[in-house]
Design a protein around this motif. Structure first.
Motif, PDB file in Angstrom:
ATOM      1  N   THR A 198     134.913  -8.204 -36.652  1.00  0.00           N
ATOM      2  CA  THR A 198     133.915  -8.782 -35.892  1.00  0.00           C
ATOM      3  C   THR A 198     133.659  -7.530 -34.856  1.00  0.00           C
ATOM      4  N   ASN A 199     134.701  -7.235 -34.169  1.00  0.00           N
ATOM      5  CA  ASN A 199     134.259  -6.197 -33.013  1.00  0.00           C
ATOM      6  C   ASN A 199     133.833  -4.816 -33.627  1.00  0.00           C
ATOM      7  N   TYR A 200     133.938  -4.423 -34.827  1.00  0.00           N
ATOM      8  CA  TYR A 200     133.708  -3.241 -35.429  1.00  0.00           C
ATOM      9  C   TYR A 200     131.927  -3.392 -35.698  1.00  0.00           C
ATOM     10  N   MET A 201     131.594  -4.604 -36.086  1.00  0.00           N
ATOM     11  CA  MET A 201     130.027  -4.767 -36.436  1.00  0.00           C
ATOM     12  C   MET A 201     129.610  -4.918 -34.847  1.00  0.00           C
ATOM     13  N   TYR A 202     130.175  -5.487 -34.011  1.00  0.00           N
ATOM     14  CA  TYR A 202     129.458  -5.504 -32.727  1.00  0.00           C
ATOM     15  C   TYR A 202     129.162  -3.939 -32.255  1.00  0.00           C
ATOM     16  N   LEU A 203     130.205  -3.272 -32.203  1.00  0.00           N
ATOM     17  CA  LEU A 203     130.099  -1.757 -31.680  1.00  0.00           C
ATOM     18  C   LEU A 203     129.347  -1.023 -32.491  1.00  0.00           C
ATOM     19  N   ARG A 204     129.146  -1.409 -33.859  1.00  0.00           N
ATOM     20  CA  ARG A 204     128.093  -0.623 -34.680  1.00  0.00           C
ATOM     21  C   ARG A 204     126.666  -1.154 -34.288  1.00  0.00           C
ATOM     22  N   ALA A 205     126.646  -2.059 -33.952  1.00  0.00           N
ATOM     23  CA  ALA A 205     125.143  -2.764 -33.487  1.00  0.00           C
ATOM     24  C   ALA A 205     124.814  -2.010 -32.212  1.00  0.00           C
ATOM     25  N   LEU A 206     125.719  -1.588 -31.602  1.00  0.00           N
ATOM     26  CA  LEU A 206     125.446  -1.065 -30.181  1.00  0.00           C
ATOM     27  C   LEU A 206     124.917   0.337 -30.452  1.00  0.00           C
ATOM     28  N   GLY A 207     125.218   1.023 -31.379  1.00  0.00           N
ATOM     29  CA  GLY A 207     124.790   2.398 -32.016  1.00  0.00           C
ATOM     30  C   GLY A 207     123.402   2.352 -32.455  1.00  0.00           C
ATOM     31  N   SER A 208     122.765   0.914 -32.482  1.00  0.00           N
ATOM     32  CA  SER A 208     121.605   1.075 -33.081  1.00  0.00           C
ATOM     33  C   SER A 208     120.560   0.344 -32.278  1.00  0.00           C
ATOM     34  N   ILE A 209     120.758  -0.588 -31.632  1.00  0.00           N
ATOM     35  CA  ILE A 209     119.901  -1.474 -30.509  1.00  0.00           C
ATOM     36  C   ILE A 209     120.574  -1.620 -29.133  1.00  0.00           C
ATOM     37  N   PRO A 210     119.802  -1.871 -28.283  1.00  0.00           N
ATOM     38  CA  PRO A 210     120.286  -1.930 -26.870  1.00  0.00           C
ATOM     39  C   PRO A 210     121.111  -2.960 -26.707  1.00  0.00           C
ATOM     40  N   PRO A 211     122.191  -2.914 -25.646  1.00  0.00           N
ATOM     41  CA  PRO A 211     123.176  -3.858 -25.208  1.00  0.00           C
ATOM     42  C   PRO A 211     122.515  -5.322 -25.143  1.00  0.00           C
ATOM     43  N   THR A 212     121.478  -5.358 -24.432  1.00  0.00           N
ATOM     44  CA  THR A 212     120.778  -6.802 -24.145  1.00  0.00           C
ATOM     45  C   THR A 212     120.499  -7.583 -25.480  1.00  0.00           C
ATOM     46  N   ASP A 213     120.065  -6.673 -26.593  1.00  0.00           N
ATOM     47  CA  ASP A 213     119.742  -7.223 -27.816  1.00  0.00           C
ATOM     48  C   ASP A 213     121.186  -7.631 -28.597  1.00  0.00           C
ATOM     49  N   VAL A 214     122.107  -6.907 -28.341  1.00  0.00           N
ATOM     50  CA  VAL A 214     123.205  -7.107 -28.927  1.00  0.00           C
ATOM     51  C   VAL A 214     124.065  -8.455 -28.442  1.00  0.00           C
ATOM     52  N   THR A 215     123.809  -8.481 -27.150  1.00  0.00           N
ATOM     53  CA  THR A 215     124.554  -9.578 -26.393  1.00  0.00           C
ATOM     54  C   THR A 215     123.834 -11.127 -26.573  1.00  0.00           C
ATOM     55  N   ALA A 216     122.358 -10.852 -26.850  1.00  0.00           N
ATOM     56  CA  ALA A 216     121.655 -12.088 -27.023  1.00  0.00           C
ATOM     57  C   ALA A 216     121.881 -12.762 -28.490  1.00  0.00           C
ATOM     58  N   LEU A 217     121.841 -11.590 -29.497  1.00  0.00           N
ATOM     59  CA  LEU A 217     122.060 -12.081 -30.817  1.00  0.00           C
ATOM     60  C   LEU A 217     123.516 -12.725 -30.932  1.00  0.00           C
ATOM     61  N   PHE A 218     124.685 -11.960 -30.198  1.00  0.00           N
ATOM     62  CA  PHE A 218     125.711 -12.424 -30.304  1.00  0.00           C
ATOM     63  C   PHE A 218     126.140 -13.767 -29.913  1.00  0.00           C
ATOM     64  N   SER A 219     125.274 -14.166 -28.833  1.00  0.00           N
ATOM     65  CA  SER A 219     125.000 -15.577 -28.188  1.00  0.00           C
ATOM     66  C   SER A 219     124.808 -16.616 -29.156  1.00  0.00           C
ATOM     67  N   SER A 220     124.463 -16.456 -30.360  1.00  0.00           N
ATOM     68  CA  SER A 220     124.068 -17.197 -31.574  1.00  0.00           C
ATOM     69  C   SER A 220     125.618 -17.833 -32.348  1.00  0.00           C
ATOM     70  N   ALA A 221     126.604 -17.245 -31.740  1.00  0.00           N
ATOM     71  CA  ALA A 221     128.031 -17.608 -32.344  1.00  0.00           C
ATOM     72  C   ALA A 221     128.359 -19.048 -32.320  1.00  0.00           C
ATOM     73  N   PRO A 222     127.953 -19.756 -31.109  1.00  0.00           N
ATOM     74  CA  PRO A 222     128.073 -21.171 -31.127  1.00  0.00           C
ATOM     75  C   PRO A 222     127.371 -22.003 -32.182  1.00  0.00           C
ATOM     76  N   ALA A 223     126.326 -21.638 -32.693  1.00  0.00           N
ATOM     77  CA  ALA A 223     125.437 -22.129 -33.658  1.00  0.00           C
ATOM     78  C   ALA A 223     126.118 -22.092 -35.102  1.00  0.00           C
ATOM     79  N   PHE A 224     126.921 -20.775 -35.353  1.00  0.00           N
ATOM     80  CA  PHE A 224     127.589 -20.589 -36.443  1.00  0.00           C
ATOM     81  C   PHE A 224     128.994 -21.139 -36.319  1.00  0.00           C
ATOM     82  N   VAL A 225     129.624 -21.518 -35.347  1.00  0.00           N
ATOM     83  CA  VAL A 225     130.752 -22.284 -34.840  1.00  0.00           C
ATOM     84  C   VAL A 225     130.420 -23.715 -35.721  1.00  0.00           C
ATOM     85  N   TYR A 226     129.510 -24.224 -35.387  1.00  0.00           N
ATOM     86  CA  TYR A 226     129.172 -25.436 -35.304  1.00  0.00           C
ATOM     87  C   TYR A 226     128.910 -25.834 -37.132  1.00  0.00           C
TER      88      TYR A 226
END
Length: 380
Positions: free
Chosen positions: A137-165
């Protein structure tokens, strides 16, 4: 125990104890209000600390990418090693708060693994799978930071509760509720809009995909952890994380060596950005500590607000320091994901109430249409 006995005691039928009871109720009410106020104020502090440490970890993680250093797995392995100190940090906090001796605290802590405490089997079934999910999980998060801005990564990561449900529906048998289904739809719509704003064939889509996969990984971790350890408290989760970090240090270093010698991730000690690397690891460690501390000592809602605040804070840094323009499409996409996140925070009782009202309305609609058609036929 004494409070339980007082509440469960009997009151004389002549009402002679009524003044005492009302006085006790008033004292309990004031005490409860004071406790809630203290909990609220401490929650506000924890909200800021959670948001700040998450933003710090994300922004500094972005800074580890340089022209001479591109080793996301080493960065994750290095950062995860730090959490092995979680238990040591929590020991004085737990002893001061609960006034327990170290022996009883240790016995209580080990119950997070099994009723018998720590065994080889409980370690194998807990530490190994959760370390793998954590690192992936953390590897994919960090790899994403290498391609897109931190704002985009954190916004997309905030969809986690939907997948939790979604996962909770299948694994934990959570009920299917209309409001939460709608929040999942909002989150997926936001993810799709993010991909559309960059163009489905662009290189940025890889970063978007990695960020979404990291959200799925985080959801998998949370759901499996809930199923495995239940409602573990602060000291139990600290021991769990410490052993996860220790296992990561002892068992996963061969991957670092393999990636280095195969030149997938070249590690030159002179080019490793130690300052952002260590600060990012420290922020990540603090973030996990404040999450667990906040769950134990304040309202759970505050924890979620802390993670949401990370999105606008990252946006301010990206615009002011990185000079990144925020496109309208991305702002809309982030808003959809945040909206889905906030809807997911609706208490279960309220979600169930709205679900029942909605289903009743749906059931009444056919009757209304049939009654309307019947009246139309009579008029004819």
């Amino acid at each position: 125990m004494s409070l339980f006995l007082q509440q469960g005691g009997t009151v004389p039928l002549d009402g002679s104890a009524s003044n005492d009871v009302s006085g006790n109720d008033a004292m309990m009410s004031r005490s409860s209000l004071h406790a809630d106020k203290k909990k609220f104020l401490s929650g506000l502090v924890i909200v800021f600390l959670i948001a700040a440490t998450w933003v710090g970890s994300t922004q500094l993680g972005k800074e580890t990418y340089t022209s001479h250093f591109n080793a996301p797995y080493f960065t994750i392995w290095f950062s995860t090693n730090w959490i092995m100190f979680s238990y040591l940090v929590c020991i004085p906090v737990y002893v001061l708060l609960y006034r327990k001796d170290l022996k009883s605290m240790w016995r209580h802590s080990t119950l997070v693994f099994s009723a018998q405490g720590i065994t080889l089997r409980s370690l194998a079934t807990s530490t190994l799978p959760f370390t793998i999910i954590w690192e992936a999980t953390n590897y994919m998060y960090l790899r994403a930071l290498g391609s897109i801005p931190p704002t985009d990564v954190t916004a997309l990561f905030s969809s986690a509760p939907a997948f939790v449900y979604i996962l909770s529906f299948f694994i934990l048998r959570e009920p299917l509720l209309v409001l939460r289904v709608f929040s999942v739809v909002l989150a997926i719509s936001g993810i799709t809009l993010f991909a559309y704003s960059d163009g489905f064939g662009s290189a940025s889509v890889i970063g978007v995909s990695l960020a979404v996969l990291s959200a799925v990984g985080a959801a998998t971790y949370k759901v499996c952890l809930k199923k495995r350890v239940g409602d573990a408290d602060l000291i139990q989760m600290s021991l769990f994380l410490s052993l996860l970090g220790l296992f990561n240090f002892l068992a996963f270093w061969p991957i670092v060596a393999t990636l280095h010698y195969t030149q997938v991730e070249q590690l030159n000690i002179h080019y490793i950005p130690w300052v952002p690397l260590c600060l990012s690891a420290l922020c990540s460690f603090a973030f996990n500590f404040f999450i667990n501390f906040g769950i134990a000592f304040t309202f759970p809602l505050f924890i979620s607000i802390g993670t949401i605040l990370g999105i606008p804070m990252n946006a301010v840094i990206d615009v002011a320091i990185r000079h990144i323009d925020l496109l309208n499409w991305k702002i809309t996409a982030a808003t959809l994901i945040i909206g889905g996140f906030l809807l997911m925070l609706t208490p279960s009782t309220d979600s169930l109430y709205l679900h029942k009202k909605f289903t009743m309305l749906i059931k009444l609609l056919p009757n209304k249409f049939s009654t309307h058609n019947h009246h139309g036929e009579l008029l004819k």
